[in-house]
Design an enzyme around this catalytic site. Structure first.
Site, PDB file in Angstrom:
ATOM      1  N   GLY A  39       0.824  -1.205   0.000  1.00 55.94           N
ATOM      2  CA  GLY A  39       0.000   0.000   0.000  1.00 55.94           C
ATOM      3  C   GLY A  39       0.853   1.247   0.000  1.00 55.94           C
ATOM      4  O   GLY A  39       1.315   1.712  -1.049  1.00 55.94           O
ATOM      5  N   VAL A  40       1.088   1.817   1.198  1.00 55.03           N
ATOM      6  CA  VAL A  40       1.893   3.033   1.311  1.00 55.03           C
ATOM      7  C   VAL A  40       3.262   2.732   1.930  1.00 55.03           C
ATOM      8  O   VAL A  40       4.300   3.045   1.359  1.00 55.03           O
ATOM      9  CB  VAL A  40       1.152   4.111   2.150  1.00 55.03           C
ATOM     10  CG1 VAL A  40       1.991   5.389   2.207  1.00 55.03           C
ATOM     11  CG2 VAL A  40      -0.208   4.420   1.560  1.00 55.03           C
ATOM     12  N   GLN A  41       3.259   2.032   3.097  1.00 53.79           N
ATOM     13  CA  GLN A  41       4.544   1.671   3.719  1.00 53.79           C
ATOM     14  C   GLN A  41       5.246   0.570   2.929  1.00 53.79           C
ATOM     15  O   GLN A  41       6.474   0.546   2.836  1.00 53.79           O
ATOM     16  CB  GLN A  41       4.345   1.192   5.157  1.00 53.79           C
ATOM     17  CG  GLN A  41       4.348   2.291   6.197  1.00 53.79           C
ATOM     18  CD  GLN A  41       5.610   3.115   6.237  1.00 53.79           C
ATOM     19  OE1 GLN A  41       6.714   2.597   6.217  1.00 53.79           O
ATOM     20  NE2 GLN A  41       5.456   4.422   6.283  1.00 53.79           N
ATOM     21  N   ASP A 100      -4.118  -1.519   9.006  1.00 53.30           N
ATOM     22  CA  ASP A 100      -4.325  -2.095  10.334  1.00 53.30           C
ATOM     23  C   ASP A 100      -5.615  -2.926  10.401  1.00 53.30           C
ATOM     24  O   ASP A 100      -5.662  -3.946  11.084  1.00 53.30           O
ATOM     25  CB  ASP A 100      -4.314  -0.978  11.390  1.00 53.30           C
ATOM     26  CG  ASP A 100      -2.933  -0.328  11.464  1.00 53.30           C
ATOM     27  OD1 ASP A 100      -1.962  -1.047  11.727  1.00 53.30           O
ATOM     28  OD2 ASP A 100      -2.826   0.883  11.215  1.00 53.30           O
ATOM     29  N   HIS A 124       3.568  -0.506  13.290  1.00 52.14           N
ATOM     30  CA  HIS A 124       2.637   0.193  14.175  1.00 52.14           C
ATOM     31  C   HIS A 124       2.334  -0.765  15.326  1.00 52.14           C
ATOM     32  O   HIS A 124       2.196  -1.978  15.103  1.00 52.14           O
ATOM     33  CB  HIS A 124       1.356   0.497  13.388  1.00 52.14           C
ATOM     34  CG  HIS A 124       0.495   1.581  13.979  1.00 52.14           C
ATOM     35  ND1 HIS A 124       0.858   2.337  15.070  1.00 52.14           N
ATOM     36  CD2 HIS A 124      -0.721   2.038  13.613  1.00 52.14           C
ATOM     37  CE1 HIS A 124      -0.101   3.210  15.323  1.00 52.14           C
ATOM     38  NE2 HIS A 124      -1.078   3.049  14.469  1.00 52.14           N
ATOM     39  N   GLY A 153       5.069   6.358   3.878  1.00 47.55           N
ATOM     40  CA  GLY A 153       5.945   5.478   3.110  1.00 47.55           C
ATOM     41  C   GLY A 153       6.465   6.180   1.861  1.00 47.55           C
ATOM     42  O   GLY A 153       7.574   5.910   1.386  1.00 47.55           O
ATOM     43  N   ASP A 208       1.393   7.802  18.365  1.00 47.94           N
ATOM     44  CA  ASP A 208       1.060   7.911  16.949  1.00 47.94           C
ATOM     45  C   ASP A 208      -0.402   8.329  16.749  1.00 47.94           C
ATOM     46  O   ASP A 208      -0.701   9.213  15.946  1.00 47.94           O
ATOM     47  CB  ASP A 208       1.320   6.550  16.292  1.00 47.94           C
ATOM     48  CG  ASP A 208       1.528   6.680  14.806  1.00 47.94           C
ATOM     49  OD1 ASP A 208       2.494   7.359  14.411  1.00 47.94           O
ATOM     50  OD2 ASP A 208       0.726   6.120  14.032  1.00 47.94           O
ATOM     51  N   GLU A 212      -1.326  11.958  14.949  1.00 47.71           N
ATOM     52  CA  GLU A 212      -2.039  12.120  13.673  1.00 47.71           C
ATOM     53  C   GLU A 212      -3.403  12.792  13.861  1.00 47.71           C
ATOM     54  O   GLU A 212      -3.854  13.527  12.991  1.00 47.71           O
ATOM     55  CB  GLU A 212      -2.143  10.785  12.920  1.00 47.71           C
ATOM     56  CG  GLU A 212      -2.901   9.709  13.623  1.00 47.71           C
ATOM     57  CD  GLU A 212      -2.469   8.294  13.240  1.00 47.71           C
ATOM     58  OE1 GLU A 212      -1.447   8.123  12.558  1.00 47.71           O
ATOM     59  OE2 GLU A 212      -3.163   7.340  13.641  1.00 47.71           O
TER      60      GLU A 212
HETATM   61  N1  LIG Z   1       0.748   4.998   5.643  1.00 43.02           N
HETATM   62  C1  LIG Z   1       1.956   5.175   6.157  1.00 43.02           C
HETATM   63  O1  LIG Z   1       2.810   5.771   5.534  1.00 43.02           O
HETATM   64  C2  LIG Z   1       2.332   4.601   7.500  1.00 43.02           C
HETATM   65  C3  LIG Z   1       3.281   5.249   8.291  1.00 43.02           C
HETATM   66  C4  LIG Z   1       3.780   4.607   9.434  1.00 43.02           C
HETATM   67  C5  LIG Z   1       3.257   3.361   9.774  1.00 43.02           C
HETATM   68  N2  LIG Z   1       2.284   2.785   9.025  1.00 43.02           N
HETATM   69  C6  LIG Z   1       1.782   1.453   9.375  1.00 43.02           C
HETATM   70  O2  LIG Z   1       2.199   0.552   8.357  1.00 43.02           O
HETATM   71  C7  LIG Z   1       1.205  -0.461   8.173  1.00 43.02           C
HETATM   72  C8  LIG Z   1       0.738  -0.435   6.737  1.00 43.02           C
HETATM   73  O3  LIG Z   1       0.043   0.782   6.537  1.00 43.02           O
HETATM   74  P1  LIG Z   1      -0.237   1.378   5.101  1.00 43.02           P
HETATM   75  O4  LIG Z   1      -0.808   2.739   5.300  1.00 43.02           O
HETATM   76  O5  LIG Z   1       0.924   1.193   4.215  1.00 43.02           O
HETATM   77  O6  LIG Z   1      -1.425   0.405   4.668  1.00 43.02           O
HETATM   78  P2  LIG Z   1      -2.331   0.532   3.399  1.00 43.02           P
HETATM   79  O7  LIG Z   1      -1.708   1.362   2.360  1.00 43.02           O
HETATM   80  O8  LIG Z   1      -3.732   0.851   3.789  1.00 43.02           O
HETATM   81  O9  LIG Z   1      -2.289  -1.038   2.995  1.00 43.02           O
HETATM   82  C9  LIG Z   1      -2.876  -1.427   1.898  1.00 43.02           C
HETATM   83  C10 LIG Z   1      -2.378  -2.851   1.619  1.00 43.02           C
HETATM   84  O10 LIG Z   1      -3.215  -3.768   2.319  1.00 43.02           O
HETATM   85  C11 LIG Z   1      -3.811  -4.661   1.353  1.00 43.02           C
HETATM   86  N3  LIG Z   1      -5.114  -5.089   1.833  1.00 43.02           N
HETATM   87  C12 LIG Z   1      -6.131  -4.321   2.279  1.00 43.02           C
HETATM   88  N4  LIG Z   1      -7.168  -5.085   2.668  1.00 43.02           N
HETATM   89  C13 LIG Z   1      -6.774  -6.383   2.470  1.00 43.02           C
HETATM   90  C14 LIG Z   1      -7.381  -7.650   2.705  1.00 43.02           C
HETATM   91  N5  LIG Z   1      -8.597  -7.740   3.247  1.00 43.02           N
HETATM   92  N6  LIG Z   1      -6.680  -8.761   2.389  1.00 43.02           N
HETATM   93  C15 LIG Z   1      -5.438  -8.681   1.858  1.00 43.02           C
HETATM   94  N7  LIG Z   1      -4.816  -7.524   1.617  1.00 43.02           N
HETATM   95  C16 LIG Z   1      -5.473  -6.383   1.928  1.00 43.02           C
HETATM   96  C17 LIG Z   1      -3.891  -3.800   0.104  1.00 43.02           C
HETATM   97  O11 LIG Z   1      -4.109  -4.569  -1.042  1.00 43.02           O
HETATM   98  P3  LIG Z   1      -5.215  -4.035  -2.111  1.00 43.02           P
HETATM   99  O12 LIG Z   1      -4.661  -2.762  -2.671  1.00 43.02           O
HETATM  100  O13 LIG Z   1      -5.333  -5.146  -3.053  1.00 43.02           O
HETATM  101  O14 LIG Z   1      -6.458  -3.741  -1.314  1.00 43.02           O
HETATM  102  C18 LIG Z   1      -2.506  -3.137   0.158  1.00 43.02           C
HETATM  103  O15 LIG Z   1      -1.500  -4.031  -0.225  1.00 43.02           O
HETATM  104  C19 LIG Z   1       0.108  -0.158   9.181  1.00 43.02           C
HETATM  105  O16 LIG Z   1       0.361  -0.876  10.356  1.00 43.02           O
HETATM  106  C20 LIG Z   1       0.262   1.328   9.429  1.00 43.02           C
HETATM  107  O17 LIG Z   1      -0.255   1.746  10.676  1.00 43.02           O
HETATM  108  C21 LIG Z   1       1.811   3.375   7.890  1.00 43.02           C
END
Ligand SMILES: NC(=O)c1ccc[n+]([C@@H]2O[C@H](COP(=O)([O-])OP(=O)(O)OC[C@H]3O[C@@H](n4cnc5c(N)ncnc54)[C@H](OP(=O)(O)O)[C@@H]3O)[C@@H](O)[C@H]2O)c1
Length: 348
Positions: A39-41, A100, A124, A153, A208, A212
């Site tokens: 996704g993003v991270q 999450d 996280h 990310g 966190d 946010e």
């Molecule tokens: N966003 C940030 O930059 C950031 C910063 C610091 C920490 N974090 C932490 O890093 C972790 C990841 O966060 P993120 O923001 O990167 O997440 P995100 O972008 O929301 O993650 C999306 C990912 O999850 C998959 N996904 C969603 N629903 C699913 C399901 N039911 N089954 C299988 N795959 C599924 C998506 O695939 P599809 O696209 O196919 O749905 C995609 O690969 C979290 O713990 C977050 O708190 C994030």
């Protein structure tokens, strides 16, 4: 570890000097790092690790636009890009980087592949801290660690490509092998962190969620909206209100704060501006202090986590999110912003 003074408080931190990239690569040379979710991270961490010379594979469900994005980024299906279960099986370090809410759904599958001696890595503290609500309870014979980059990310990747580094926290939840701590540090350096500071899962998640909702995202939009409204109510044009509320801050003043602190930014403004800012900042602090108190208590009580889980696990969550983002995007203030951005000389 280096002991450094942070405003008079001594803290142990890790920089690339204490733990160089070579050492990190050597330490993890027998590991396959499986980044689950793109996704993003996911992209930021996976690409930085790959470019830093680690053995990385990506696990992503398909069909999905996200799978296509991983292919476009150079991950090769069957070689470095796999279905989630296949990646879980091959990985010795499982970086659990689904959203999450999705981590809750997929947990039974992940757990199945967490055989003794593997490492479960989070960015996280959410899933483990709120285990009553998420059901994420790792088996006792795996290491459970956290490296949480303090930013998007997207920034993690951009800063890496610019030769910079985003700071990250790290934490150990479970040290089954006795090596969890060094693994967390090696991975933190590997994903391209600036410096690493230690925390625990609970503190990571509470700070966190507060940050946010507070100054990083929620409070800042609230303060922007309030000031913009007052200026507009008093007859100022959208252009004037937006420039005095947002554009000057993001384009001119925040880079100065980032460079050398608030007093440096103040020092580079007019004496009139300085006088006003110095007279008013404590009033804003006092007015918002009770709101921050309420916010922290809501985080501590688990109310923010519960709300996040219930809203983000709904099947139409993305559509609902888009409606709320559209409301922001289509507000007069951010519409004015779109025009202001178009008028930046570098965009012409
Ligand atoms: N966003 C940030 O930059 C950031 C910063 C610091 C920490 N974090 C932490 O890093 C972790 C990841 O966060 P993120 O923001 O990167 O997440 P995100 O972008 O929301 O993650 C999306 C990912 O999850 C998959 N996904 C969603 N629903 C699913 C399901 N039911 N089954 C299988 N795959 C599924 C998506 O695939 P599809 O696209 O196919 O749905 C995609 O690969 C979290 O713990 C977050 O708190 C994030």
């Amino acid at each position: 570890m280096a002991k450094l003074q942070f405003g008079g408080v001594a803290e142990d931190v890790v920089t690339r000097e204490e733990y160089p990239l070579d050492k990190s690569r050597e330490y993890l040379k027998n590991d396959t790092i499986a980044v689950i979710g793109y996704g993003v991270q996911g992209p930021g961490q996976a690409l930085n690790l790959k470019d830093n010379g680690f053995k990385v594979i990506v696990g992503q469900r398909r069909p999905s636009k996200t799978w296509d994005k991983a292919v476009a980024d150079g991950w090769v299906p069957g070689e470095t890009l796999f279905d989630i279960e296949e990646a879980l099986q091959q990985g010795t370090i499982i970086c659990y980087l689904l959203s999450d809410a999705a981590q809750i759904d997929l947990w039974p599958t992940v757990k199945k592949h967490l055989t003794a001696g593997k490492t479960l890595y989070f960015s996280h503290g959410f899933g483990v801290t709120y285990k009553e609500q998420t059901g994420i309870i790792p088996p006792t014979d795996v290491d459970v660690i956290l490296v949480a980059p303090k930013g998007s990310g997207t920034s993690l990747r951009r800063m890496f490509l610019d030769g910079k580094g985003l700071n990250s926290s790290f934490a150990i939840f479970q040290n089954a092998t006795g090596n969890a701590r060094e693994k967390a540090i090696a991975l933190g350096i590997g994903v391209g962190s600036g410096y690493l500071f230690e925390t625990d899962f609970y503190r990571e998640v509470t700070s966190d969620l507060t940050g946010e909702r507070g100054t990083l995202m929620g409070a800042i939009q609230g303060i922007f909206a309030a000031q913009y409204e007052i200026l507009r109510k008093n007859g100022h044009s959208p252009s004037e209100a937006f420039n005095e509320t947002v554009e000057e801050l993001t384009q001119s003043l925040m880079p100065l704060v980032a460079e050398n602190g608030m007093d440096w930014m103040y020092a580079n403004c007019s004496t009139t501006a300085q006088r006003g800012a110095l007279d008013w900042w404590k009033k804003f602090r006092d007015a918002t202090l009770p709101v921050f108190d309420e916010l922290y208590n809501s985080v501590k009580a688990g109310e923010e986590a519960a709300r996040s889980i219930s809203s983000n696990s709904q099947t139409d969550y993305r559509e609902k999110l888009e409606v709320e983002l559209k409301e922001l995007r289509e507000s007069e203030m951010w519409q004015a912003g779109a025009t202001v951005r178009k008028l930046r000389p570098e965009n012409n």
